[in-house]
Design a protein around this motif. Structure first.
Motif, mmCIF file in Angstrom:
data_model
loop_
_atom_site.group_PDB
_atom_site.id
_atom_site.type_symbol
_atom_site.label_atom_id
_atom_site.label_comp_id
_atom_site.label_asym_id
_atom_site.label_seq_id
_atom_site.Cartn_x
_atom_site.Cartn_y
_atom_site.Cartn_z
ATOM 1 N N THR A 176 -36.204 -6.110 2.878
ATOM 2 C CA THR A 176 -35.349 -5.060 2.309
ATOM 3 C C THR A 176 -35.854 -3.692 2.761
ATOM 4 O O THR A 176 -36.811 -3.592 3.519
ATOM 5 N N SER A 177 -35.233 -2.627 2.237
ATOM 6 C CA SER A 177 -35.699 -1.288 2.610
ATOM 7 C C SER A 177 -37.091 -1.062 2.026
ATOM 8 O O SER A 177 -37.454 -1.621 0.987
ATOM 9 N N THR A 178 -37.878 -0.231 2.743
ATOM 10 C CA THR A 178 -39.301 -0.103 2.418
ATOM 11 C C THR A 178 -39.539 0.322 0.973
ATOM 12 O O THR A 178 -40.494 -0.128 0.334
ATOM 13 N N TYR B 185 -32.185 8.224 10.207
ATOM 14 C CA TYR B 185 -33.212 7.212 9.940
ATOM 15 C C TYR B 185 -34.587 7.861 9.832
ATOM 16 O O TYR B 185 -35.392 7.534 8.946
ATOM 17 N N SER C 299 -37.788 7.652 6.984
ATOM 18 C CA SER C 299 -38.711 6.668 7.554
ATOM 19 C C SER C 299 -40.147 6.849 7.074
ATOM 20 O O SER C 299 -40.988 5.981 7.306
#
Lengths: 335, 335, 335, 335
Positions: free
Chosen positions: D69-71, D159, D163
């Protein structure tokens, strides 16, 4: 025909003597050295005279001197030789003291005599081909330069003690290469180093393994990796990442042989000794000096270039000790 | 100090003149050539005298002659020079005629004078390193040798017409290399060839592209690939498969630069000109001749070796025309 | 979705089974083998049925068969499968007997069923990239092709005895590659061979080391080097000299590691086993067969291609025994 | 048979799904994603169910979850999954916040559930071969490590903004590789960076070109070079200088073709896309996780390893901004 006197008959002086005599437009006419036996041996090999420095400088027929003496005499000799009207090719580094080198620049600038500093690696055909490709825009704008520069084996600790330290003695070549490739002096220097190869080098207050990062005002970066020891020989590689690609200059190997056996595919080592690796560079360096002198064009490596590399070494030495980035100021660069 | 006279002042003679004068133990003292201007130019460059052949042969102070004249004079000159008591280094091939070369061998064998044939490629450091690895048993027993030997561009058709054909003119080097690597003469030769590069070569009765297969009495095999043209330069590779591995000698590149871009990873071409590629080999060839002469040891490349290569060329020429394997007989090999 | 039956559950059958099941548009539905245990093991692995050959051929839902049985059954099975309306992918060689293969061609041509011969190496991404560059004219007109094809170790002598000999068993791949690269069948074949690796192979009447030279009517040449043993692994290289350059496909190495030490610079060996080296080729071969079947386009490797390679093998066998070049006649090529 | 649920069905989740289903000892049984369509697409491809996270965690038949999943959700999901008794393989980085990751470690350590962090590059066969050679002492003691890690092209600025910055997002892999190769965490970090590739990245407060130097307490050094753009593809190289030699892992090229023409010798580019380059590494990573779970041996990459890399990223971020070396404290390392 350029008539040349050699100041210093040690190992590197002998290399230059060969290059001078091999060139069809220069003639080696005299040599001097504080070690008389060294001067006499070289004179005998080349069929020339041993003379004193004063005799050499006083001889109006001598056009140029090649300074290959110990580093602490470079600035004095550059000053005296230019004052005597000689063109000068002086071995690197200009001086161990940045201040002394700056003073030398101040004192010699009015002479108008051509002075070249012996950063021979610029004349290596591989690095020169890389620079030409870079200048031709083959990879766009350079952004990240990387230099790998490892010696085969460390020098004696006694040498290390008088060398000025790794950054002034060994990395000085890489600093010049980085400034030359990137087109100017960096804005800041960060250095990390340690003594991993020989504890005696650490005990002498120096490092034998180091990484130096240079950054330019516009953000471009160079990184230099140094070690005093590479078990496989003399490792001299350089690569530049640009906006459109990468240029690499790889090592020169002893031969082109490959052995394929159960153990794998074995190629030769890099040329082990710097004189083998860079002999052609010394010849081309001499030719470039002679051409610039004859054509009265600017020297391809100037005293300013030598000072720039020395300023990088000074900054790296400070950064390695402080753990902080050190800025290169206009004062450190001279004119 | 060996005193040397040069017979032939053409392109290859000039190469040898440089190697002779560069060696500290030999002195070039005279040159002769049927083209007077060529002899005079070379003499002027090296500060030596032009003399007649008779003068040279009559001069007892001259130890050796280097024969670099046109091939049709080689046998005569070898005979006259040895009769005059000179050591001889003669360019390849010994002769275009195998019979004439055999006669030369018969006439000179009693003289006791050392004769060396100039198969310079044996002295190339890369091929020499491969041979040393082979002799050291690094890949066991050699079984299958492969030579790739392509010239950058074909010679003029006028040259081809007097060259003796591809096998005697170009492959002769590869025949010697194959016999040297495999340790003796092959038992049979099969050759296939065509004129693909220049129709003029075909019209002159010669081929410019060929594959020659040599087989030894014990079953070992060598294959030689030749072309008069390789768009990328001078392609000189050799590999040997042995019972335990493979040895390869790869091309020598112009530099070590790699350019990585969207197009891929581009390295330099092989050295383009045979003099660049083999300059060091010519120097080492001369040193080997001089050493053998001084130490009175056998010449590293003998007249018999030259005849052996010529016999292979003769057999290849016949096989290419007949479509049949041609055996190498003892008669073709001389002593 | 193509429904497929596998004829032959040996080592190569297992490879094909994996490729068939891995492809999203084909389904392996049945297997047969004269060794029941082999068929059952493969069926169990893939969750499919063991059936008899008759059952397979009689099942109208089966679209294609993959023939991976012993070579002496290939022609029969091709004939029966096409007669039963199946598409066929048959392992190389078509047959050990050229006459039998020609008869098979005569009997199956009317069926209209697609037949592909499994020359997997054409689908290797490296050789395919080379062919694409050749076809794109990157090196002009091809003139001289060279194939190096060495196995890591010789097969058992018992296998050699039934293999049809080196040229039909091993070189067959290289013959196809040569014809494919050069765009047609050669006019003549010369072969030299010996038993150097295993005396038992010689005692069985075969050779284990060979060089075959193919020549085309327009003069172009190919040379194939074979050995049953290469101590360093599986050596599969190919290069083509053209009028404007050279294309090379080099070995695939086990990894990209280089070790630089006092011994030199050591890289990994080529991939050792043909299944590792060509696994991707088998997958792409299957995909190409399936695509041609689905799109009703010509098979990328035809029965004629298989016969052409077999004719080369026949000619090489004769040439190696006679020492003469053997011409390839139209009769040997079939239609 | 390990039953696995996948959390996250994006690009990297899809990669893991393939690796899980390809392994004969694991079965993918469920997927969840906040983007329902993504979960459904992946479920359809693999013939599995879409479930909610709660359903997955409540199902006692599920042995393990793969977190892709997303961080910002990683720490929460690691905590919930281990509390539910699941083994965890979580994508890198553990978290953007070092504090949050440390809290996650504190909360999960008592669970006894195995947790592995997805540093896939350790499982690349080339880097793994280098590590094995290092551990085998082939170059003595490692002294100077160098990592080149360039992406083919920069990600969208949108992004970049989420990030965590270059060091947490991209260099994180290199930090883990450096710590793994050198055998522990560094003592200090110096970083230099700039935005040279995309001004939008600079405007977003991040850099796209950087050099990070890590130094260990015993003096050993590592240097990491990063760029978000390399015109020639995905550049992933690593080399280690040791007391006895150098180990290098070079790029994996698209094919083994070389084109030699007038332009030079052209080889293929490195594999361009990280999934091509590291597909085998993802498969081997999964196999290593499954083996450790089955054999109840320690995970090959631990949560501590993930925290160590994150601490390096934190220090590099601070150093790049301050121009000073930043020490890694025990507090930053957790347990």
């Amino acid at each position: 025909m350029m008539k040349v006197a050699l100041l210093g008959a040690g190992r590197i002086g002998q290399v230059h003597a060969r290059a001078i005599t091999a060139h069809s437009d220069s003639e080696l006419v005299a040599v001097t050295d504080v070690v008389t036996a060294a001067a006499e041996a070289l004179a005998s090999t080349h069929g020339i005279e041993v003379r004193t420095l004063d005799e050499i400088l006083a001889d109006p027929s001598i056009d140029a001197v090649l300074i290959a003496t110990s580093t602490d005499t470079h600035s004095d000799l550059i000053e005296r030789a230019t004052a005597a009207g000689k063109a000068v090719l002086c071995e690197k580094p200009v001086d161990l003291s940045l201040d002394r080198a700056l003073a030398c620049q101040a004192r010699t600038s009015a002479s108008g005599q051509p002075i070249m500093i012996g950063f021979n690696r610029r004349f290596d055909p591989n690095f020169a081909a890389l620079k030409a490709a870079l200048d031709a825009g083959e990879i766009g704008k350079p952004e990240l330069l990387s230099i790998t520069s490892f010696d085969p084996a460390p020098p004696p600790v006694a040498y290390v003690k008088v060398s000025g330290g790794l950054f002034r003695d060994m990395t000085i070549h890489d600093f010049d290469m980085a400034c030359w490739m990137m087109g100017g002096a960096p804005a800041g220097v960060m250095a990390v180093g340690a003594s991993l190869v020989d504890p005696g080098i650490g005990a002498a207050g120096d490092v034998d393994t180091a990484v130096v990062t240079l950054s330019w005002a516009d953000g471009r970066i160079a990184v230099i990796k140094n070690s005093r020891r590479a078990g496989y020989g003399y490792d001299q590689r350089l690569e530049v990442l640009g906006s459109k690609g990468l240029l690499q200059a790889e090592n020169v190997l002893e031969n082109t042989l490959t052995r394929m056996t159960e153990a794998g595919s074995l190629r030769a080592k890099p040329l082990h000794f710097f004189l083998e690796r860079y002999m052609r560079a010394y010849e081309l360096e001499w030719a470039a000096f002679l051409d610039a002198w004859r054509n009265k064009t600017p020297m391809p490596v100037t005293l300013s270039d030598g000072i720039r590399a020395l300023a990088c070494a000074e900054a790296a030495t400070r950064s390695q000790r402080s753990g902080e980035a050190v800025a290169l100021t206009p004062e450190m660069m001279g004119r």
